[in-house]
Write a protein that holds these residues in place. Structure first.
Motif, PDB file in Angstrom:
ATOM      1  N   LYS A  15      42.609  43.928  32.383  1.00 57.37           N
ATOM      2  CA  LYS A  15      41.342  44.678  32.806  1.00 57.37           C
ATOM      3  C   LYS A  15      40.808  44.721  33.912  1.00 57.37           C
ATOM      4  O   LYS A  15      40.498  45.967  34.728  1.00 57.37           O
ATOM      5  CB  LYS A  15      40.253  43.610  32.146  1.00 57.37           C
ATOM      6  N   GLU A  16      41.600  43.968  35.087  1.00 62.14           N
ATOM      7  CA  GLU A  16      41.325  43.950  36.544  1.00 62.14           C
ATOM      8  C   GLU A  16      41.916  45.136  37.000  1.00 62.14           C
ATOM      9  O   GLU A  16      41.686  46.030  37.685  1.00 62.14           O
ATOM     10  CB  GLU A  16      41.659  42.688  36.962  1.00 62.14           C
ATOM     11  N   ASN A  67      47.867  39.376  30.715  1.00 58.24           N
ATOM     12  CA  ASN A  67      47.010  38.909  29.749  1.00 58.24           C
ATOM     13  C   ASN A  67      45.947  40.039  29.828  1.00 58.24           C
ATOM     14  O   ASN A  67      45.791  40.886  30.636  1.00 58.24           O
ATOM     15  CB  ASN A  67      46.545  37.578  29.759  1.00 58.24           C
ATOM     16  N   ASP A  68      44.961  39.980  28.772  1.00 57.58           N
ATOM     17  CA  ASP A  68      44.056  40.916  28.803  1.00 57.58           C
ATOM     18  C   ASP A  68      42.995  40.801  29.847  1.00 57.58           C
ATOM     19  O   ASP A  68      42.559  42.148  30.307  1.00 57.58           O
ATOM     20  CB  ASP A  68      43.266  40.835  27.305  1.00 57.58           C
ATOM     21  N   GLU A  69      42.634  39.519  30.269  1.00 56.76           N
ATOM     22  CA  GLU A  69      41.736  39.684  31.661  1.00 56.76           C
ATOM     23  C   GLU A  69      42.342  40.193  32.880  1.00 56.76           C
ATOM     24  O   GLU A  69      41.742  40.900  33.562  1.00 56.76           O
ATOM     25  CB  GLU A  69      41.281  38.264  31.816  1.00 56.76           C
ATOM     26  N   GLN A  70      43.736  40.112  32.968  1.00 56.40           N
ATOM     27  CA  GLN A  70      44.346  40.520  34.117  1.00 56.40           C
ATOM     28  C   GLN A  70      44.505  41.994  34.053  1.00 56.40           C
ATOM     29  O   GLN A  70      44.367  42.852  34.882  1.00 56.40           O
ATOM     30  CB  GLN A  70      45.765  39.860  34.212  1.00 56.40           C
ATOM     31  N   SER A 104      43.679  52.971  29.471  1.00 55.11           N
ATOM     32  CA  SER A 104      42.291  52.445  29.873  1.00 55.11           C
ATOM     33  C   SER A 104      41.023  52.927  29.132  1.00 55.11           C
ATOM     34  O   SER A 104      40.254  53.515  29.583  1.00 55.11           O
ATOM     35  CB  SER A 104      42.145  52.645  31.311  1.00 55.11           C
ATOM     36  N   HIS A 135      47.866  41.653  40.617  1.00 55.57           N
ATOM     37  CA  HIS A 135      48.941  40.952  39.659  1.00 55.57           C
ATOM     38  C   HIS A 135      50.264  41.778  39.817  1.00 55.57           C
ATOM     39  O   HIS A 135      51.215  41.706  39.163  1.00 55.57           O
ATOM     40  CB  HIS A 135      48.437  40.929  38.207  1.00 55.57           C
ATOM     41  N   GLU A 175      40.603  48.526  35.532  1.00 57.18           N
ATOM     42  CA  GLU A 175      39.080  48.747  36.510  1.00 57.18           C
ATOM     43  C   GLU A 175      39.587  49.339  37.820  1.00 57.18           C
ATOM     44  O   GLU A 175      38.847  50.459  38.258  1.00 57.18           O
ATOM     45  CB  GLU A 175      38.507  47.540  36.780  1.00 57.18           C
TER      46      GLU A 175
END
Length: 236
Positions: A213-214, A208-211, A10, A90, A217
């Motif tokens: 990132k969650e 994927n990158d968006e998932q 991260s 996820h 975070e």
């Protein structure tokens, strides 16, 4: 052998207080080690490991000495090591190692972090089977032959040897062989940069990158909690 497997880092959430957090984590580890086996590092392997790790993050010697004195004082804080498990968004499994003087506060805070981060705090054993607990030693890469090193250490609980993303040599030993491996490296004059117990995922989840990132975070939110020592997860 070769490149040691690492889950996605991260780095996008690097914080200004990263060093302060590292000092706090090691200070708690020192307190726990001193309580268990006394303030003399010569007779306390856990304390020796703490001092070694303090050097690896440039923790000043006077702060290490102060932490040892605090752990011996009348006003010392008694920390309890507690492991929590849960799921990030996820379906990513998460294990949190904590050192706390108030488990009621800790579990309430962790539940809040999971809820705000779209995950859920689970029961003991809910994801632990997805991780393998090992002792990990980082040593300087001086051009050692990894195959020869493997043969040297195979009888001391070696499970894996390779390099990390920074080119250091990483040695992983079975959890129960941590002490044996530490002694073997010391006896062979192999300089250890740092050593710690880790939980390595046996299977990983690719997002994927968006998932991702969650997930990261939430990991970052957990890592910022004062009671949290380490966070492990199986995001690829």
């Amino acid at each position: 052998m070769g490149r040691i497997f690492e889950v996605r880092k991260s780095t996008m959430f690097a914080r200004w207080d990263k060093m302060a957090k590292a000092f706090s984590r090691i200070g708690k580890e020192i307190a726990i080690a001193v309580k268990a086996s006394g303030p003399d590092p010569d007779n306390n392997p856990a304390l020796r490991r703490c001092i070694l790790n303090a050097k690896s993050v440039n923790m000043p010697k006077d702060r290490v000495d102060a932490a040892i004195k605090r752990a011996m004082g009348k006003d010392k804080t008694d920390y309890e090591e507690v492991v929590y498990e849960g799921y990030a968004p996820h379906g990513v499994a998460v294990i949190i190692d904590t050192a706390t003087d108030n488990t009621t506060r800790t579990v309430a805070n962790l539940r809040m972090h999971f809820t705000k981060g779209g995950g859920s705090l689970g029961n003991s054993g809910s994801v632990g089977f997805l991780f393998n607990r090992v002792g990990e030693f980082k040593i300087k890469n001086k051009g050692q032959d990894l195959e020869e090193l493997e043969l040297e250490l195979i009888d001391f609980g070696l499970e894996e040897v390779g390099e990390d993303s920074e080119g250091n040599i990483i040695i992983r030993a079975a959890f129960g062989e941590f002490g044996n491996m530490a002694k073997a490296l010391d006896d062979k004059g192999i300089e250890v940069i740092s050593s710690e117990l880790k939980r390595i995922p046996t299977t990983t989840v690719e997002l994927n990158d968006e998932q991702a990132k969650e997930v990261l975070e939430l990991v970052d939110r957990l890592e910022q909690d004062d009671d949290v020592q380490q966070v492990f997860y199986n995001l690829k």
